[in-house]
Structures are given as structure tokens and as C-alpha cells.
Design a protein around this motif. Structure first.
Motif, PDB file in Angstrom:
ATOM      1  N   UNK A 167       0.835  -1.187   0.000  1.00 46.19           N
ATOM      2  CA  UNK A 167       0.000   0.000   0.000  1.00 46.19           C
ATOM      3  C   UNK A 167       0.883   1.254   0.000  1.00 46.19           C
ATOM      4  N   UNK A 168       0.511   2.245  -0.797  1.00 50.68           N
ATOM      5  CA  UNK A 168       1.249   3.506  -0.801  1.00 50.68           C
ATOM      6  C   UNK A 168       1.019   4.228   0.526  1.00 50.68           C
ATOM      7  N   UNK A 169       2.097   4.762   1.073  1.00 51.12           N
ATOM      8  CA  UNK A 169       2.031   5.460   2.358  1.00 51.12           C
ATOM      9  C   UNK A 169       2.185   6.958   2.167  1.00 51.12           C
ATOM     10  N   UNK A 170       1.668   7.712   3.123  1.00 50.81           N
ATOM     11  CA  UNK A 170       1.740   9.169   3.107  1.00 50.81           C
ATOM     12  C   UNK A 170       2.486   9.628   4.353  1.00 50.81           C
ATOM     13  N   UNK A 171       3.764   9.973   4.187  1.00 51.18           N
ATOM     14  CA  UNK A 171       4.582  10.401   5.326  1.00 51.18           C
ATOM     15  C   UNK A 171       4.006  11.651   5.973  1.00 51.18           C
ATOM     16  N   UNK A 172       3.289  12.457   5.190  1.00 51.33           N
ATOM     17  CA  UNK A 172       2.690  13.668   5.736  1.00 51.33           C
ATOM     18  C   UNK A 172       1.689  13.399   6.851  1.00 51.33           C
ATOM     19  N   UNK A 173       1.107  12.199   6.886  1.00 48.44           N
ATOM     20  CA  UNK A 173       0.156  11.862   7.943  1.00 48.44           C
ATOM     21  C   UNK A 173       0.812  11.797   9.316  1.00 48.44           C
ATOM     22  N   UNK A 174       2.149  11.681   9.350  1.00 44.21           N
ATOM     23  CA  UNK A 174       2.836  11.650  10.644  1.00 44.21           C
ATOM     24  C   UNK A 174       2.666  12.951  11.408  1.00 44.21           C
ATOM     25  N   UNK A 175       2.400  14.043  10.701  1.00 43.92           N
ATOM     26  CA  UNK A 175       2.228  15.342  11.364  1.00 43.92           C
ATOM     27  C   UNK A 175       0.980  15.364  12.238  1.00 43.92           C
ATOM     28  N   UNK A 176       0.012  14.530  11.920  1.00 46.50           N
ATOM     29  CA  UNK A 176      -1.231  14.515  12.698  1.00 46.50           C
ATOM     30  C   UNK A 176      -1.374  13.235  13.518  1.00 46.50           C
ATOM     31  N   UNK A 177      -0.284  12.502  13.719  1.00 48.79           N
ATOM     32  CA  UNK A 177      -0.359  11.204  14.393  1.00 48.79           C
ATOM     33  C   UNK A 177      -0.793  11.325  15.849  1.00 48.79           C
ATOM     34  N   UNK A 178      -0.566  12.488  16.479  1.00 52.82           N
ATOM     35  CA  UNK A 178      -0.895  12.647  17.889  1.00 52.82           C
ATOM     36  C   UNK A 178      -2.329  13.064  18.152  1.00 52.82           C
ATOM     37  N   UNK A 179      -3.092  13.315  17.117  1.00 50.21           N
ATOM     38  CA  UNK A 179      -4.487  13.721  17.312  1.00 50.21           C
ATOM     39  C   UNK A 179      -5.332  12.509  17.683  1.00 50.21           C
ATOM     40  N   UNK A 180      -6.099  12.632  18.754  1.00 48.05           N
ATOM     41  CA  UNK A 180      -6.890  11.489  19.228  1.00 48.05           C
ATOM     42  C   UNK A 180      -8.374  11.660  18.963  1.00 48.05           C
ATOM     43  N   UNK A 181      -8.755  12.772  18.353  1.00 51.29           N
ATOM     44  CA  UNK A 181     -10.136  12.935  17.907  1.00 51.29           C
ATOM     45  C   UNK A 181     -11.127  13.293  18.979  1.00 51.29           C
ATOM     46  N   UNK A 182     -10.708  14.004  20.031  1.00 48.15           N
ATOM     47  CA  UNK A 182     -11.638  14.346  21.111  1.00 48.15           C
ATOM     48  C   UNK A 182     -12.546  15.523  20.750  1.00 48.15           C
ATOM     49  N   UNK A 183     -12.287  16.187  19.631  1.00 43.22           N
ATOM     50  CA  UNK A 183     -13.149  17.291  19.216  1.00 43.22           C
ATOM     51  C   UNK A 183     -14.080  16.890  18.068  1.00 43.22           C
ATOM     52  N   UNK A 184     -14.030  15.627  17.686  1.00 41.24           N
ATOM     53  CA  UNK A 184     -14.922  15.137  16.645  1.00 41.24           C
ATOM     54  C   UNK A 184     -16.234  14.648  17.225  1.00 41.24           C
ATOM     55  N   UNK A 185     -17.247  14.554  16.367  1.00 42.71           N
ATOM     56  CA  UNK A 185     -18.568  14.156  16.825  1.00 42.71           C
ATOM     57  C   UNK A 185     -18.569  12.735  17.388  1.00 42.71           C
TER      58      UNK A 185
END
Length: 454
Positions: A167-185
Motif C-alpha cells: 500500500x502507498x504510504x503518506x509520510x505527511x500523515x505523521x504530522x497529525x499522528x498525535x491527534x486522538x479525535x476528542x473534538x470530533x462528533x
């Protein structure tokens, strides 16, 4: 979490995720080194070190070639004439007379990359031990790394493009790796339920539990190789477990957890030192990866929850299993597992508090239980159980051990069989006792169906 895992690391108790793999066939060193280089280019954090400021050094070109000198430090290669190499014998204990400070192989992520591998090639047989630093990746990351390696190795052996089937990977996703989604619905709709999680956390902090402590500890170390034992459940027993879980409308994970709880209680009653409390505490890592993380390179996306049970709560196996399954459904469904991540985030804001929490030698539980699912199920090489000229015999992914928490259990599945693996502290348990404990878990798993009717 990366800072927490880094602070929890020491020479005596390395925060390293190990995997021991054994194969029929001899691995090709040249192709394996080439495959390692190419695999590492896909995963940025695993080939970086932690700088003096405690941050990842990510400033260099992410497409740079892996140097041969890096591979020399990362891969240790040994050949032997025997049909099988007993690699445990090659890890000499550093302090033969005082095993209290003995060390197992450590991945020093301050000075080297987050991956180490020890490869032993005998006549028609290959054994590989890998160590991945927990700050660079969790159990899911370790699976991702090794799955990629074997796919690349198989491609190179077969004359295909090295990245065929990956699978192709996106290294840019590492910038948001620490987000745990507590502000999402998905989280906010459960916000009103979170006081229940806080109450549970307070209860766990006050509730004493029984540590995994045998009445007599191991007396002598013969090796500082990580203590790893594992066994397969045969296809019939594996199918029976799935059928039993389906019949009782519970997950296989809950069946295995119940078996480990029962085994801990019985084993400690027979071998453990006497304690005033009969609570058994299970530490349960839970991945919070989402579909949006499918292209994420190796990193940490796991949190931790704790589950406590007493002996009297285990007597009625049917209700024990039902409520255990229900509790995990609530924890995951209502996202109580994110409370731990928020606590870690708050501790990180207070100078020195996160480090002190990570270095606390107090036991965090009786045993760690991890379900890794099917580590190689999506890989083309797994469908035929071969990679290049290597055929899988067995594999044991195991998490790190901690002070006063000397056992870490893992459940895995490969094709039609379940694999039970145990990482044990050789300073506390002998290999014979560890194997006996793992066998008791196997017996509990196999007897769940019959015992549930009592």
C-alpha cells in the motif's frame, strides 16, 4: 505517548517490542539487506533518532538512502553449521553473579535507529529476532514493518518490482499522528458518559491488585536473550474457539481474556506468594487507528485500559465471559480508552511529571494482554505461507516487560490457527515455569466451552 515510551525505557527494562520468527529455509543476506533498505524508506520514524531536545530529528531529506553503516548497526548476522541455531546461547549475561542488573538487547533510540535485528542462519533453518523501540512504533506498527519487509523480500526474490503489493504510504500523515479525535462528533456524542470513565480510573487507583510474583524467583541467568515462549493451537481447537464465541455472542478476544484471567488466578494460587488481595488486573493496549490511518507509516496509535476481576467473579464462567465482553464493548464503544491519552497529555505539560510517571517502578498490573489479530493476513506472501525461500514455522510478537510486571501475553492468528505468545522476565521466571503458565492459558482456552455450562 512517544515521550512517555521514551521515558519508560532503560537498560534493565528496555521499552522494546520484540518478535522472534523461525523459518524453514535459509535467508539470503544480500537480498535481505536490500529489502531492509527499501522497507525503511517507507517508514520515517523507525530510521530516526531522538535529538538532545527530546524531539525527532526529521529535518533531513526523507528520501535519502539508508547507509550501509546504518545497516551494520541495525542488523547482526550469524551463520552456524548446525541444523538449528540456539540463539539464546549467544546472548551472554553481562553480570553472571548478579542478575538484578542484567540487560536484554536494547534499542537505544538516542543513538541508533528504532529497529534492531539479530539473524541466525543454520543448515536449512533461519531464526530472526527483531526489536522495535516503543517510542517509534506500537504493536500495530511492528506488524506493519515486518509485513512490509517480507513482501519486499519476496518481491526481490521473485524478480518483481520491490513495492509490488504494498500500500502507498503518506509520510505527511505523521504530522497529525498525535491527534486522538476528542473534538470530533464520534467522541463528543459520548462526552456525557466520560464521568463513568473518571470514576473507574479513581477506583483503579485505589484498588490493590495481585502482582505476578512467584514464591521463588529464578536463581541464575544463563542468557540475557528476551524470555519468549509460544505455542500453536491446532486448527480444530482454533475453530472451536471461534464457534464458541459466536454461539455465546462474544468476541474471541473476550474468550482469550477470560482464559488468561483464570490462568493467572490458578497459577498464582499454586506458585505465587501469598497476598491479601485477590484482584487480578489486566493491562490492555487498544489501537485507535481509523480508516484514515491506512496510509500512515509506522508510529504509535495505541492507548491503554485496565480491567480488574476477583476470583468470585470468575466462578460462573458464563456470566464472567458475558460481563467481560460487555465491559470491553463499553470501553471501546464509548471511547473511554482516550482518557489515558488525555492524562498523558496533561502530565506532559507539567515539568518532570511525565518522566516520573513513566519511571515509576510500581507494578501497573498483573499481566499485559494484547490481541494482534492476524499480523500477515493482508500480505500476498502470507496466503501461501512463504516469503522467498522461507517458510514460516512460527512467530511470537511480544510487548515489553516492566518492573514488577514480568509477563506480557499476546494472542495472534495465522491462517487457521491461533498462536499464544508470552514474554517473561528471566530474572523472575525460569523458562520452564513460563512454559507451564502458557500451557495453563492454553488449557483454559480449550476448556472454556465445557466450563461455561457449570
Amino acid at each position: 505517548m512517544e515521550k512517555f515510551h521514551l521515558a519508560a525505557d532503560s537498560a534493565e527494562y528496555p521499552n522494546t517490542i520484540f518478535c522472534r520468527m523461525r523459518f524453514a529455509g535459509e535467508i539470503d543476506e544480500s537480498i535481505a539487506r536490500d529489502a531492509t533498505k527499501r522497507m525503511l524508506l517507507r517508514h520515517l520514524l523507525i530510521r530516526k533518532t531522538i535529538g538532545r531536545a527530546g524531539q525527532w530529528e526529521l529535518s533531513d531529506d526523507t528520501s535519502a538512502e539508508i547507509l550501509d553503516a546504518d545497516l551494520q548497526r541495525m542488523l547482526t548476522w550469524t551463520y552456524c553449521d548446525e541444523e538449528t541455531c540456539v540463539i539464546e546461547d549467544s546472548f551472554a549475561p553481562p553480570l553472571p553473579t548478579d542478575f538484578a542488573d542484567a540487560v536484554v538487547p536494547q534499542v537505544d533510540i538516542n543513538a541508533e535507529h528504532g529497529l534492531r535485528a539479530w539473524v541466525y542462519v543454520g543448515a536449512g533453518h533461519t531464526t530472526i529476532l527483531t526489536g522495535i523501540h516503543h517510542a517509534a512504533g506500537d504493536g500495530g506498527g511492528g506488524i506493519q514493518l515486518l509485513s512490509d519487509f517480507f513482501q519486499v523480500y519476496d518481491n526481490l526474490c521473485g524478480g518483481r518490482e520491490w513495492d509490488y503489493g504494498l500500500r502507498k504510504l503518506d509520510i505527511g500523515l505523521l504530522k497529525t499522528r498525535g491527534r486522538i479525535g476528542v473534538f470530533g462528533w464520534n467522541y463528543l456524542r459520548h462526552l456525557w458518559k466520560q464521568p463513568i470513565a473518571l470514576f473507574g480510573m479513581a477506583k483503579f487507583m485505589l484498588q490493590k491488585f495481585r502482582p505476578f510474583e512467584p514464591s521463588q524467583k529464578a536463581l541464575m541467568l544463563t542468557t540475557n536473550f528476551p524470555g519468549i515462549v509460544g505455542l500453536w493451537l491446532n486448527e480444530k481447537d482454533s475453530a472451536n474457539i471461534q464457534s464458541f464465541a459466536d454461539h455465546n455472542n462474544v468476541r474471541v478476544n473476550s474468550v482469550a481474556m477470560a482464559a488468561v484471567f483464570n490462568a493467572c488466578q490458578k497459577w498464582l494460587d499454586q506458585h505465587g506468594s501469598s497476598k491479601s488481595t485477590d484482584w487480578i488486573r489486566m493491562v490492555l493496549p487498544i489501537s485507535y487507528r481509523a480508516k484514515s490511518d491506512l496510509r500512515l507509516p509506522v508510529t504509535n496509535k495505541a492507548t491503554i485500559v485496565q480491567v480488574d476481576r476477583r476470583a468470585d467473579q470468575m466462578r460462573n464462567r458464563k456470566s464472567f465471559l458475558h460481563f467481560l465482553n460487555r465491559e470491553i464493548d463499553i470501553v471501546v464503544g464509548w471511547q473511554f480508552d482516550k482518557i489515558f491519552l488525555m492524562v498523558i497529555g496533561l502530565l506532559a505539560m507539567l515539568p518532570g511529571r511525565l518522566k516520573r510517571a513513566a519511571e515509576n517502578p510500581a507494578a501497573r498490573g498483573t499481566i499485559v494482554f494484547t490481541n494482534l489479530g492476524e499480523p500477515f493476513r493482508l500480505k500476498k506472501v502470507a496466503k501461501r505461507n512463504w516469503s522467498g525461500q522461507l517458510k514460516w514455522i512460527d512467530f511470537d510478537f511480544v510487548g515489553p516487560i516492566r518492573p514488577n510486571m514480568p509477563v506480557n501475553f499476546t494472542l495472534q492468528r495465522h491462517q487457521k490457527r491461533y498462536r499464544l505468545s508470552l514474554h517473561f522476565d528471566r530474572r523472575v521466571l525460569t523458562e520452564e515455569l513460563a512454559a507451564e503458565f502458557l500451557a495453563s492459558i492454553e488449557n483454559e482456552v480449550r476448556s472454556m466451552d465445557a466450563a461455561s455450562s457449570t
